[in-house]
Design a protein around this motif. Structure first.
Motif, short mmCIF file in Angstrom:
data_model
loop_
_atom_site.label_atom_id
_atom_site.label_comp_id
_atom_site.label_asym_id
_atom_site.label_seq_id
_atom_site.Cartn_x
_atom_site.Cartn_y
_atom_site.Cartn_z
N TYR A 79 0.86 -1.20 0.00
CA TYR A 79 0.00 0.00 0.00
C TYR A 79 0.89 1.24 0.00
N PRO A 80 0.38 2.34 -0.57
CA PRO A 80 1.26 3.50 -0.80
C PRO A 80 1.38 4.45 0.37
N TYR A 81 2.33 5.33 0.27
CA TYR A 81 2.42 6.51 1.13
C TYR A 81 1.67 7.63 0.41
N LEU A 82 0.71 8.25 1.08
CA LEU A 82 -0.01 9.38 0.47
C LEU A 82 0.55 10.68 1.04
N LEU A 83 1.25 11.42 0.20
CA LEU A 83 1.98 12.60 0.69
C LEU A 83 1.47 13.85 -0.02
N ARG A 84 0.64 14.59 0.67
CA ARG A 84 0.10 15.82 0.08
C ARG A 84 1.20 16.86 -0.09
N TRP A 85 1.06 17.74 -1.08
CA TRP A 85 1.98 18.87 -1.16
C TRP A 85 1.85 19.67 0.12
N PRO A 86 2.95 20.05 0.73
CA PRO A 86 2.85 20.71 2.04
C PRO A 86 2.21 22.10 1.96
N ASP A 87 1.64 22.48 3.09
CA ASP A 87 1.02 23.79 3.20
C ASP A 87 2.10 24.77 3.66
N LEU A 88 2.65 25.54 2.74
CA LEU A 88 3.80 26.38 3.05
C LEU A 88 3.51 27.85 2.77
N ARG A 89 4.38 28.68 3.31
CA ARG A 89 4.25 30.12 3.07
C ARG A 89 4.74 30.47 1.66
N ASP A 90 5.84 29.81 1.22
CA ASP A 90 6.50 30.21 -0.02
C ASP A 90 5.94 29.52 -1.28
N PHE A 91 5.16 28.44 -1.12
CA PHE A 91 4.70 27.69 -2.30
C PHE A 91 3.21 27.36 -2.19
N VAL A 380 9.19 10.19 8.45
CA VAL A 380 10.32 10.09 7.52
C VAL A 380 9.86 10.28 6.06
N ALA A 381 8.75 9.63 5.70
CA ALA A 381 8.27 9.76 4.31
C ALA A 381 7.96 11.22 3.99
N GLN A 382 7.34 11.91 4.95
CA GLN A 382 7.00 13.33 4.76
C GLN A 382 8.28 14.17 4.60
N LEU A 383 9.29 13.85 5.40
CA LEU A 383 10.57 14.58 5.32
C LEU A 383 11.23 14.33 3.96
N VAL A 384 11.23 13.08 3.52
CA VAL A 384 11.84 12.72 2.24
C VAL A 384 11.09 13.43 1.10
N HIS A 385 9.77 13.41 1.18
CA HIS A 385 8.91 14.07 0.17
C HIS A 385 9.29 15.54 0.01
N ARG A 386 9.40 16.24 1.12
CA ARG A 386 9.70 17.68 1.07
C ARG A 386 11.13 17.94 0.62
N THR A 387 12.03 17.04 1.05
CA THR A 387 13.44 17.23 0.67
C THR A 387 13.60 17.02 -0.83
N LEU A 388 13.03 15.92 -1.34
CA LEU A 388 13.20 15.61 -2.76
C LEU A 388 12.60 16.69 -3.66
N ALA A 389 11.42 17.17 -3.26
CA ALA A 389 10.74 18.17 -4.10
C ALA A 389 11.23 19.59 -3.81
N ASN A 390 12.16 19.73 -2.84
CA ASN A 390 12.69 21.05 -2.48
C ASN A 390 11.56 22.00 -2.11
N LEU A 391 10.66 21.48 -1.26
CA LEU A 391 9.52 22.29 -0.82
C LEU A 391 9.67 22.60 0.66
#
Ligand SMILES: Cc1cc2nc3c(=O)[nH]c(=O)nc-3n(C[C@H](O)[C@H](O)[C@H](O)COP(=O)(O)OP(=O)(O)OC[C@H]3O[C@@H](n4cnc5c(N)ncnc54)[C@H](O)[C@@H]3O)c2cc1C
Length: 414
Positions: A79-91, A380-391
């Motif tokens: 089953y997958p990891y569901l990782l929404r685009w983060p809610d950020l100030r800059d993006f 960890v998945a959330q951290l990897v998601h944000r790191t890889l996408a530079n978000l």
């Protein structure tokens, strides 16, 4: 005699962005492309929130494009990891998918609407140099010459202008290869990008794990863009039949996607991904490099469109400052020479981390350790998601941002 303030060679995302921003600065821009638009470009057509932010800064309307809310990642477990685009100030918390033929046409139209003089069907063959070796324009296949105080190389991975000046790519920087195809699919309008982190060179689980990933990007027009990318750190790099690998992987995807031969639309295309600042310096007297011509694809995820758009924005700012100071003067040269530093200040450490990341995942035992044991740990998945996408926000606005900034502070700039 100059025909323009700036000549931009190549009307992909990097060139169109440079031209539109410069035209907005009130500059006369000549935008040349060898192709007649609309034209295909082999790509995954995926736009992350980084790219959407650039579109917003340009003022390009993307409201009718296929949206996505995040990334669904398959890695090791069923089953997958569901990782929404983060809610950020800059993006913005949203991505898009848009076929490149249409995306690039929209950007070129936008540059024209801002005042750029777009000439499609013009193949540039090389730079024109003055007696001091400074680039003062370009020559074309049909024997013409165009002159301008600044020329921008936005000619993509072919990097014809840079190569004509002897600017070779740095062999130490990673290079990727990616293949993609379109398939009609009942799930063409899903609002998640999908990514498969485990690519096998044979039977899943019983063959070698390859450093790369497969993607499924629903395009919303009846089709999905599916493809895979491999990194140069892999021993399999250069010895792999990528088209066969794509078919093998697609055969293992769930039936309901419809990725079977009968649903394929058009041929499989492939192209290189020049990564991690692979053609420094990005300024040589009279010539500014942007996008793939400068090797600005992210080593982390193969994303190149947002970096092409962003480099165009930075380049335009520095060129406009140089033109205002009077090209040829010392202040003007300083403004142009500051452009490579601006790129490094934006992503130098991120790309350096990405180069290290590629070296690590090039070792199957580390890749296995990461997907089996690290990724399932909380956060960890959330951290990897944000790191890889530079978000991440800068300055940081949450704990993930802080960790990413800390990691970056540990490495020198690329
Ligand atoms: C298979 C694949 C999938 C990818 N998927 C994604 C993705 O999903 N998301 C993402 O962000 N990035 C993706 N990328 C990377 C992305 O496609 C590139 O980073 C991006 O297109 C770079 O834009 P650019 O403007 O620098 O170059 P290009 O888009 O290549 O544009 C260069 C332009 O220059 C013109 N040109 C070239 N030579 C000359 C010449 N001599 N004279 C005149 N004109 C010339 C060309 O016709 C072209 O229009 C992918 C790449 C590949 C190969």
């Amino acid at each position: 005699m100059s025909e323009a303030d700036v000549i931009v060679v190549g009307a992909g995302p990097a060139g169109a962005s440079t031209a539109a921003h410069l035209a907005t600065h009130g500059r006369h821009v000549l935008l040349l492309d060898k192709a007649h638009f609309p034209r295909e470009k082999v790509c995954g057509d995926g736009l992350t929130p980084r790219a959407v932010r650039e579109l917003d800064l340009l003022g390009v309307d993307h409201s009718t494009w296929q949206r996505n809310v995040g990334l669904r990642i398959y890695a090791h477990r069923p089953y997958p990891y569901l990782l929404r685009w983060p809610d950020l100030r800059d993006f913005p918390p949203v991505g898009c998918v848009r076929r490149r033929a249409d995306f690039d046409q929209t950007l070129a139209d936008h540059a024209v609407a801002r005042g750029a003089d777009f000439r499609p069907g013009v193949t540039v063959t090389g730079p024109l140099l003055d007696d001091h070796g400074r680039v003062v324009g370009v020559t074309t296949k049909d024997g013409r010459q165009f002159h301008a105080p600044v020329t921008v190389a936005a000619d993509g991975n072919s990097a014809r202008l840079a190569l004509a000046l002897g600017l070779q790519r740095r062999a130490s920087r990673p290079l990727g290869v990616a293949v993609r195809a379109y398939y009609t699919s009942p799930r063409h309008d899903e609002d998640w990008l999908e990514s498969w982190l485990e690519l096998w060179d044979g039977q899943p689980g019983r063959s070698h794990l390859l450093p790369g990933y497969g993607w499924i990007f629903p395009a919303g027009d009846g089709t999905c863009n599916v493809g895979l990318g491999l990194e140069s750190t892999s021993p399999a790099f250069g010895h792999t039949d990528y088209r066969a690998l794509l078919r093998r992987w697609l055969a293992t995807t769930p039936e309901e996607w419809g990725f079977r031969d009968a649903c394929q639309v058009g041929p499989i295309g492939s192209a290189a991904l020049p990564m991690g600042f692979h053609r420094p310096p990005e300024y040589r007297p009279g010539l500014v490099l942007v996008g793939d011509a400068a090797g600005l694809v992210s080593p982390f995820n193969g994303e190149g469109i947002s970096y092409a758009l962003e480099s165009g924005r930075h380049a335009a700012r520095h060129i406009a400052a140089a033109l205002a100071a009077g090209v040829g003067t010392r202040p003007a040269e300083r403004a142009l020479e500051a452009y490579p530093a601006a790129l490094r200040s934006a992503w130098g450490r991120h790309f350096r981390l990405g180069n290290l990341f590629l070296e690590l995942i090039g070792r199957p035992e580390i890749m296995k350790l990461a997907s089996h044991y690290l990724l399932p740990l909380p956060g960890v998945a959330q951290l990897v998601h944000r790191t890889l996408a530079n978000l991440v926000d800068d300055p940081p606005s949450n704990v993930y941002d802080r960790i990413v900034h800390l990691l970056r502070s540990l490495v020198p700039s690329a």
